[in-house]
Design a protein around this motif. Structure first.
Motif, PDB file in Angstrom:
ATOM      1  N   LEU A 292     -49.077  31.969  32.848  1.00 27.37           N
ATOM      2  CA  LEU A 292     -48.921  33.094  31.923  1.00 27.37           C
ATOM      3  C   LEU A 292     -49.149  34.392  32.697  1.00 27.37           C
ATOM      4  O   LEU A 292     -50.018  34.444  33.575  1.00 27.37           O
ATOM      5  CB  LEU A 292     -49.988  32.971  30.825  1.00 27.37           C
TER       6      LEU A 292
ATOM      7  N   PRO B 226     -50.919  37.661  33.137  1.00 27.20           N
ATOM      8  CA  PRO B 226     -52.152  38.185  32.546  1.00 27.20           C
ATOM      9  C   PRO B 226     -51.886  39.375  31.625  1.00 27.20           C
ATOM     10  O   PRO B 226     -51.084  40.252  31.949  1.00 27.20           O
ATOM     11  CB  PRO B 226     -52.971  38.606  33.770  1.00 27.20           C
TER      12      PRO B 226
ATOM     13  N   MET C 179     -62.027  27.808  31.784  1.00 29.60           N
ATOM     14  CA  MET C 179     -61.202  26.705  31.248  1.00 29.60           C
ATOM     15  C   MET C 179     -59.825  27.250  30.863  1.00 29.60           C
ATOM     16  O   MET C 179     -59.740  28.317  30.270  1.00 29.60           O
ATOM     17  CB  MET C 179     -61.936  26.095  30.043  1.00 29.60           C
ATOM     18  N   CYS C 180     -58.780  26.506  31.192  1.00 29.38           N
ATOM     19  CA  CYS C 180     -57.397  26.965  30.985  1.00 29.38           C
ATOM     20  C   CYS C 180     -57.146  28.191  31.856  1.00 29.38           C
ATOM     21  O   CYS C 180     -56.685  29.234  31.383  1.00 29.38           O
ATOM     22  CB  CYS C 180     -57.123  27.283  29.518  1.00 29.38           C
ATOM     23  N   CYS C 181     -57.472  28.066  33.144  1.00 25.41           N
ATOM     24  CA  CYS C 181     -57.559  29.246  34.024  1.00 25.41           C
ATOM     25  C   CYS C 181     -56.223  29.896  34.357  1.00 25.41           C
ATOM     26  O   CYS C 181     -56.181  31.077  34.693  1.00 25.41           O
ATOM     27  CB  CYS C 181     -58.289  28.874  35.308  1.00 25.41           C
ATOM     28  N   GLY C 182     -55.100  29.142  34.321  1.00 28.06           N
ATOM     29  CA  GLY C 182     -53.813  29.739  34.692  1.00 28.06           C
ATOM     30  C   GLY C 182     -53.891  30.410  36.058  1.00 28.06           C
ATOM     31  O   GLY C 182     -54.317  29.789  37.038  1.00 28.06           O
TER      32      GLY C 182
ATOM     33  N   VAL D 143     -59.166  35.536  34.887  1.00 29.94           N
ATOM     34  CA  VAL D 143     -60.455  35.769  34.216  1.00 29.94           C
ATOM     35  C   VAL D 143     -61.609  35.531  35.201  1.00 29.94           C
ATOM     36  O   VAL D 143     -62.396  36.441  35.493  1.00 29.94           O
ATOM     37  CB  VAL D 143     -60.589  34.856  32.966  1.00 29.94           C
TER      38      VAL D 143
ATOM     39  N   ASP E 104     -57.497  23.590  34.783  1.00 30.04           N
ATOM     40  CA  ASP E 104     -56.218  23.738  34.076  1.00 30.04           C
ATOM     41  C   ASP E 104     -55.499  22.396  34.127  1.00 30.04           C
ATOM     42  O   ASP E 104     -55.666  21.632  35.077  1.00 30.04           O
ATOM     43  CB  ASP E 104     -55.347  24.822  34.734  1.00 30.04           C
ATOM     44  N   ILE E 105     -54.707  22.125  33.120  1.00 37.90           N
ATOM     45  CA  ILE E 105     -53.970  20.860  33.083  1.00 37.90           C
ATOM     46  C   ILE E 105     -52.764  20.902  34.025  1.00 37.90           C
ATOM     47  O   ILE E 105     -52.244  19.861  34.429  1.00 37.90           O
ATOM     48  CB  ILE E 105     -53.511  20.544  31.636  1.00 37.90           C
ATOM     49  N   SER E 106     -52.338  22.106  34.384  1.00 39.46           N
ATOM     50  CA  SER E 106     -51.126  22.244  35.194  1.00 39.46           C
ATOM     51  C   SER E 106     -51.478  22.371  36.675  1.00 39.46           C
ATOM     52  O   SER E 106     -52.171  23.306  37.086  1.00 39.46           O
ATOM     53  CB  SER E 106     -50.344  23.481  34.716  1.00 39.46           C
TER      54      SER E 106
ATOM     55  N   ALA F 255     -50.153  25.589  38.073  1.00 40.66           N
ATOM     56  CA  ALA F 255     -50.982  26.753  37.734  1.00 40.66           C
ATOM     57  C   ALA F 255     -52.221  26.799  38.628  1.00 40.66           C
ATOM     58  O   ALA F 255     -52.608  27.867  39.117  1.00 40.66           O
ATOM     59  CB  ALA F 255     -51.391  26.684  36.260  1.00 40.66           C
TER      60      ALA F 255
ATOM     61  N   SER G 213     -57.404  19.187  34.929  1.00 42.20           N
ATOM     62  CA  SER G 213     -58.057  18.437  33.856  1.00 42.20           C
ATOM     63  C   SER G 213     -57.456  18.792  32.496  1.00 42.20           C
ATOM     64  O   SER G 213     -57.121  19.949  32.236  1.00 42.20           O
ATOM     65  CB  SER G 213     -59.560  18.797  33.861  1.00 42.20           C
TER      66      SER G 213
ATOM     67  N   ASN H  10     -59.220  31.409  27.779  1.00 41.25           N
ATOM     68  CA  ASN H  10     -58.088  31.972  27.038  1.00 41.25           C
ATOM     69  C   ASN H  10     -57.101  30.820  26.879  1.00 41.25           C
ATOM     70  O   ASN H  10     -56.159  30.689  27.660  1.00 41.25           O
ATOM     71  CB  ASN H  10     -57.477  33.144  27.825  1.00 41.25           C
ATOM     72  N   PRO H  11     -57.311  29.963  25.889  1.00 38.35           N
ATOM     73  CA  PRO H  11     -56.467  28.772  25.755  1.00 38.35           C
ATOM     74  C   PRO H  11     -55.152  29.133  25.067  1.00 38.35           C
ATOM     75  O   PRO H  11     -55.010  30.222  24.514  1.00 38.35           O
ATOM     76  CB  PRO H  11     -57.310  27.875  24.839  1.00 38.35           C
ATOM     77  N   PRO H  12     -54.186  28.206  25.083  1.00 41.30           N
ATOM     78  CA  PRO H  12     -52.979  28.465  24.287  1.00 41.30           C
ATOM     79  C   PRO H  12     -53.349  28.459  22.806  1.00 41.30           C
ATOM     80  O   PRO H  12     -54.027  27.540  22.350  1.00 41.30           O
ATOM     81  CB  PRO H  12     -52.068  27.284  24.630  1.00 41.30           C
TER      82      PRO H  12
ATOM     83  N   LEU I 137     -55.150  22.532  19.998  1.00 42.75           N
ATOM     84  CA  LEU I 137     -55.974  22.410  21.213  1.00 42.75           C
ATOM     85  C   LEU I 137     -57.391  22.945  20.969  1.00 42.75           C
ATOM     86  O   LEU I 137     -58.380  22.344  21.388  1.00 42.75           O
ATOM     87  CB  LEU I 137     -55.293  23.147  22.362  1.00 42.75           C
TER      88      LEU I 137
HETATM   89  C1  LIG Z   1     -52.932  31.288  27.630  1.00 42.77           C
HETATM   90  S1  LIG Z   1     -52.829  30.589  29.263  1.00 42.77           S
HETATM   91  C2  LIG Z   1     -54.220  31.440  29.975  1.00 42.77           C
HETATM   92  C3  LIG Z   1     -54.110  31.668  31.433  1.00 42.77           C
HETATM   93  C4  LIG Z   1     -55.148  32.631  32.014  1.00 42.77           C
HETATM   94  N1  LIG Z   1     -56.497  32.176  31.749  1.00 42.77           N
HETATM   95  C5  LIG Z   1     -54.955  34.023  31.419  1.00 42.77           C
HETATM   96  O1  LIG Z   1     -55.835  34.462  30.654  1.00 42.77           O
HETATM   97  O2  LIG Z   1     -53.952  34.680  31.710  1.00 42.77           O
HETATM   98  C6  LIG Z   1     -53.431  28.961  28.908  1.00 42.77           C
HETATM   99  C7  LIG Z   1     -53.558  27.998  30.088  1.00 42.77           C
HETATM  100  O3  LIG Z   1     -54.062  26.764  29.525  1.00 42.77           O
HETATM  101  C8  LIG Z   1     -53.495  25.678  30.232  1.00 42.77           C
HETATM  102  N2  LIG Z   1     -53.595  24.479  29.377  1.00 42.77           N
HETATM  103  C9  LIG Z   1     -52.811  24.127  28.340  1.00 42.77           C
HETATM  104  N3  LIG Z   1     -53.238  22.976  27.785  1.00 42.77           N
HETATM  105  C10 LIG Z   1     -54.328  22.586  28.500  1.00 42.77           C
HETATM  106  C11 LIG Z   1     -55.212  21.473  28.420  1.00 42.77           C
HETATM  107  N4  LIG Z   1     -55.053  20.520  27.508  1.00 42.77           N
HETATM  108  N5  LIG Z   1     -56.236  21.398  29.312  1.00 42.77           N
HETATM  109  C12 LIG Z   1     -56.400  22.361  30.258  1.00 42.77           C
HETATM  110  N6  LIG Z   1     -55.583  23.432  30.397  1.00 42.77           N
HETATM  111  C13 LIG Z   1     -54.566  23.552  29.508  1.00 42.77           C
HETATM  112  C14 LIG Z   1     -52.079  26.120  30.539  1.00 42.77           C
HETATM  113  O4  LIG Z   1     -51.548  25.403  31.632  1.00 42.77           O
HETATM  114  C15 LIG Z   1     -52.270  27.620  30.827  1.00 42.77           C
HETATM  115  O5  LIG Z   1     -52.429  27.852  32.206  1.00 42.77           O
END
Ligand SMILES: C[S@@+](CC[C@H](N)C(=O)[O-])C[C@H]1O[C@@H](n2cnc3c(N)ncnc32)[C@H](O)[C@@H]1O
Length: 324
Positions: free
Chosen positions: A89, A91, A129-132, A136, A162-164, A167, A194, A211-213, A254
């Motif tokens: 994503l 920022p 968590m969900c660091c992209g 952050v 992050d799951i990706s 990323a 993870s 910052n999760p989806p 999520l």
């Molecule tokens: C909204 S983006 C936030 C990225 C970054 N932290 C930012 O603020 O710009 C959400 C991130 O969550 C990750 N994500 C989605 N589902 C996930 C899961 N089940 N476990 C871990 N990470 C996950 C995505 O790959 C993505 O990088």
């Protein structure tokens, strides 16, 4: 083509963009290496053939809806330049509030934990968590070191998850570029692929920043129609880890799993700060309370919309009595 001609060309080709002049200027800066002032002063400067070609290609990419940040590979966040590509994503300015809240909370933590000799009773453990892109966690570490003068040995240990895989690679690249001020920094960082906390079984954190989806499914699909190319998994709060529609339509599929997992992973007294959507922030706050968090609070963003939810894990579960 000189700079002035290039500006006119870009503006005309990008007339459907919401910001044709700005887009053209940023692309021109990227291609020529000039800053904004130089672009103004060097209007008659002739671009090389190579620059002209790169400029035209970039303009056509922007015309498809691809964000300028993916074209230049850069986005400024919290005053720092992050590398980005379509695996992460881009920022957003609102997320800077999450960083500010974390820095305020860390200031209090350092105040409580400092010994008379300047050492710390406890080094803070943080999970992004969900660091992209890592914007952050990396901004928190950089600001603590550069703006607040925290020594490297007192800097938090930071886990990026992050799951990706793609990323996480971007996150590691940004950490290498932006946290290069001390050779001991890498030993304080972990990068873990993870699904939420699945692969982080043994860790306990003082702070979880996330910052999760959180965008509802139908709105995510709508947003992606403009060609922005941001990953669906980064936006859509209603898809499973495999990217399939979960059946919920409130952006919270999520987050419903994430909130109780954060509670479990936090040390007593630990703080969770989570960015959410203005449409599901209040429901998220309710989920915090349901999971056992206390002092649950909501913070508005730069446009006055509800955005971040915070909560503290109590030292004793609610309703339990201390010994004698
Ligand atoms: C909204 S983006 C936030 C990225 C970054 N932290 C930012 O603020 O710009 C959400 C991130 O969550 C990750 N994500 C989605 N589902 C996930 C899961 N089940 N476990 C871990 N990470 C996950 C995505 O790959 C993505 O990088």
């Amino acid at each position: 083509m000189n700079i002035l001609e290039a500006k006119k060309y870009g503006k005309a080709r990008l007339c459907r963009s919401p910001s044709p002049e700005l887009d053209t200027a940023v692309i021109l800066q990227h291609v020529t290496g000039f800053d904004r002032t130089q672009l103004l002063l060097k209007r008659d400067c002739q671009m090389s053939e190579e620059q002209e070609k790169a400029f035209a290609v970039a303009v056509e990419k922007r015309k498809t809806g691809l964000p300028v940040a993916y074209i230049t590979g850069q986005k400024e966040f919290f005053g720092f330049d992050f590398f980005v590509n379509p695996a992460v994503l881009i920022p957003k300015p609102d997320t800077e509030i999450l960083v500010e809240q974390a820095l305020n909370a860390l200031g209090l933590f350092y105040g409580r934990m400092e010994n008379a000799d300047g050492s710390l009773k406890k080094i803070p453990e943080i999970c992004d968590m969900c660091c992209g892109s890592g914007c952050v966690g990396i901004s928190v570490l950089k600001a603590l070191a550069e703006n607040d003068g925290i020594s490297v040995e007192n800097l938090p240990k930071m886990t990026f998850a992050d799951i990706s895989e793609a990323a996480l690679e971007v996150c590691q690249k940004n950490a290498r570029r932006l946290l290069d001020f001390d050779e001991n920094i890498p030993s304080r960082l972990r990068f873990i692929r993870s699904n939420l906390f699945e692969n982080l079984p043994d860790y306990s954190f003082d702070f979880i920043l996330t910052n999760p989806p959180y965008v509802p499914h139908s709105e995510s699909l709508e947003l992606l129609k403009d060609g922005r190319s941001e990953p669906l998994l980064a936006l859509d709060g209603d898809v499973t880890a495999e990217g399939e529609f979960s059946g919920t339509e409130d952006g919270l599929f999520l987050i419903r799993r994430l909130v109780p997992q954060c509670f479990e992973r936090l040390a007593p007294g630990g703080l969770l700060i989570m960015e959410t959507g203005e449409y599901n922030a209040e429901e998220t706050a309710r989920l915090f309370e349901e999971a056992g968090f206390k002092d649950v609070g909501l913070k508005k963003d730069l446009n006055g919309m509800l955005r971040n939810v915070t909560g503290t894990k109590p030292y004793r579960p609610e309703g339990t009595k201390s010994g004698c």
